[in-house]
Design an enzyme around this catalytic site. Structure first.
Site: not given
Ligand code: NAD
Length: 473
Positions: A197, A199, A219, A253
């Site tokens: 997700g 950073p 990641e 990402c």
């Molecule tokens: P996000 O961080 O908002 O959410 C990811 C997960 O975390 C979701 O399941 C969500 O329910 C949970 N989450 C959200 N807020 C939370 C909180 N306050 N406490 C606990 N859990 C929480 O990310 P997103 O919008 O789903 O995805 C986009 C981000 O992910 C981008 O920054 C992207 O670059 C990154 N990403 C990284 C990779 C990688 O392999 N490095 C792959 C895909 C996406």
């Protein structure tokens, strides 16, 4: 009435307790047992549920079946097949040499399962980014609680249905829900947390993990720069960059976040990119079956605001820029003349907007990249190995693709992951297996060794032996 975090914790505690009791059995499972599970998963994704996966992702954000096949199905089955071929070697104890001073002994590394693990995944590749870490976790012999994203509800419900059918919840359980559920799960004392997700949320996950001293794989995302220098084949570069940027409507990402283009290549790059966009998605991408939609209104408005902010600071839209909130389509957009203090240059774009920045001298580019957080990926288009080496030597990133973009993700022989702000730890292949394993160092004494000669009392002779050990061993 909304349930409190404590109530949500309790409802998941029962599953966690079951997994706690079951982890020893899973941890001691044989190669054959683990391969049987992976084969079940392979059949489900490749054959039984392939069409349903395509439909779920179309319903979630208009993703085309071919793109689902490439970026979700192919990625997952590639990971499983690679694990099936190699798991035998990964699971084997690895003998290592022992120093001469420890003569009479042997040493080895044993890969033992970490135990109870939590996987939290994002929405942009919901199948790929939920199931690929699951494959590594199963291969390494762990129990798993998996929380997919609340944004892609069709995909998340399908993941739950598939995994419920294949596994008992004491081994693999899918917990759907949003931030409250995620927060509750993070309170449980898992042995390892694998989070994909942003950073920003990665920091929350790491703080929660610290409470239980759980190890983490993060990641994360960030801004992956792309450089096209004066020696690059600009037509080829434009084609690959446009593909990597606008696949999944830029919600990737590792998408090229922004491009540095040498001034001598600028006009050719813009013309080539426009032509390629036309070839890929036609006159009107918003009605193209091959062009994905933005996942929801919130992300749509975020992207619109980024564009407005850039325009108000002098940016020029040289292609696209339009969007439709009702269908959530957002045109592939090329932007030039962008100020550094814009959202487009300060935040991860994660959408179909490509800033293009002209440069004269490569060290300006290197300084700009190094002035930002370390990116997840760095892309270099150049035909000069000397210039490529110079960029590699003077920058840092999780991964690199040279004369292409995104494809390092698909090579299971490479560790995939970020560095600092873009993440820590790795996934894919053996690296994923290791992430979910404790590398247990085992030293075994077989016959009396010389170390006993070095124990107290420290006579003059023993001191001489210690001196010898320091000098020679
Ligand atoms: P996000 O961080 O908002 O959410 C990811 C997960 O975390 C979701 O399941 C969500 O329910 C949970 N989450 C959200 N807020 C939370 C909180 N306050 N406490 C606990 N859990 C929480 O990310 P997103 O919008 O789903 O995805 C986009 C981000 O992910 C981008 O920054 C992207 O670059 C990154 N990403 C990284 C990779 C990688 O392999 N490095 C792959 C895909 C996406």
């Amino acid at each position: 009435m909304k349930s409190t975090t404590n109530e949500v914790v309790e409802s998941h505690m029962a599953i966690f307790q079951k997994q706690l009791l079951y982890k020893k059995i899973v941890g001691q499972s044989s190669l054959k047992q683990r391969k049987t599970k992976l084969k079940k998963l392979l059949k489900a994704i490749e054959i039984t549920y392939r069409k349903e996966i395509q439909k779920a992702l179309f319903d979630d954000f208009g993703k085309s079946p071919a793109e689902v096949d490439l970026s979700e199905i192919y990625a997952v089955i590639g990971e499983i097949k690679y694990a099936l071929r190699n798991l035998k070697y990964w699971m084997q104890d690895q003998g290592v040499s022992t120093k001469l001073v420890f003569v009479g002994s042997s040493s080895k590394i044993k890969y033992e399962a970490k135990g109870n693990v939590l996987i939290i995944s994002p929405w942009n590749f919901p199948i790929n980014l939920s199931i690929c870490p699951l494959i590594s976790a199963i291969a390494a012999g762990n129990t798993v609680m998996l929380k997919p994203s609340e944004y892609t509800v069709h995909a998340s419900a399908l993941i739950k249905r598939i995994l419920n059918e294949l596994f008992d919840e004491e081994e693999v359980a899918v917990i759907e829900g949003g931030i409250d559920v995620s927060t509750a799960l993070l309170k449980l004392p898992f042995n390892h947390i694998f989070f994909t997700g942003s950073p920003e949320i990665g920091k929350i996950v790491m703080r929660a993990a610290a409470e239980n001293l759980a190890s983490v794989t993060l990641e994360l995302g960030g801004k992956s720069p792309t450089i096209v220098d004066e020696t690059a084949d600009v037509e080829t570069a434009a084609k690959r960059i446009v593909w990597g940027k606008f696949l999944n409507a830029g919600q990737i990402c590792i998408a090229p976040d922004y491009v540095f283009i040498h001034h001598s290549q600028f006009n050719k790059f813009i013309t080539a990119s426009k032509n390629i966009l036309f070839d890929f998605y036609g006159e009107n991408p918003s009605i193209s079956q091959d062009y994905t939609k933005i996942v929801n209104d919130q992300h749509h408005l975020r992207l619109k605001n980024y564009l407005e902010d850039a325009k108000s600071k002098g940016a020029k839209i040289v292609h696209g820029g339009g969007s439709d909130l009702e269908s959530n389509s957002f045109e592939p957009t090329l932007v030039t003349h962008i100020a550094e203090d814009t959202d487009l240059m300060q935040k991860e774009i994660f959408g179909p907007i490509l800033p293009i920045i002209v440069f004269e001298e490569i060290n300006e580019v290197i300084n700009t990249i190094n002035g930002k957080e370390k990116p997840l990926a760095l892309y270099i288009y150049s035909s000069s190995q000397k210039k490529i080496n110079h960029i590699l030597q003077n920058t840092s990133s999780g991964g690199v693709c040279i004369n292409n973009n995104d494809l390092h993700f698909y090579n299971h022989e490479l560790p995939f992951g970020g560095v600092n702000n873009s993440g820590m730890g790795n996934s894919h292949g053996k690296f994923g297996f290791m992430e979910f394993s404790n590398q247990r160092g085992i030293y075994q004494q077989h016959i009396p060794g010389v170390v006993e000669w070095l124990m107290p009392p420290y006579t003059h002779l023993k001191q001489k032996l210690i001196n010898l050990a320091i000098k020679w061993f």
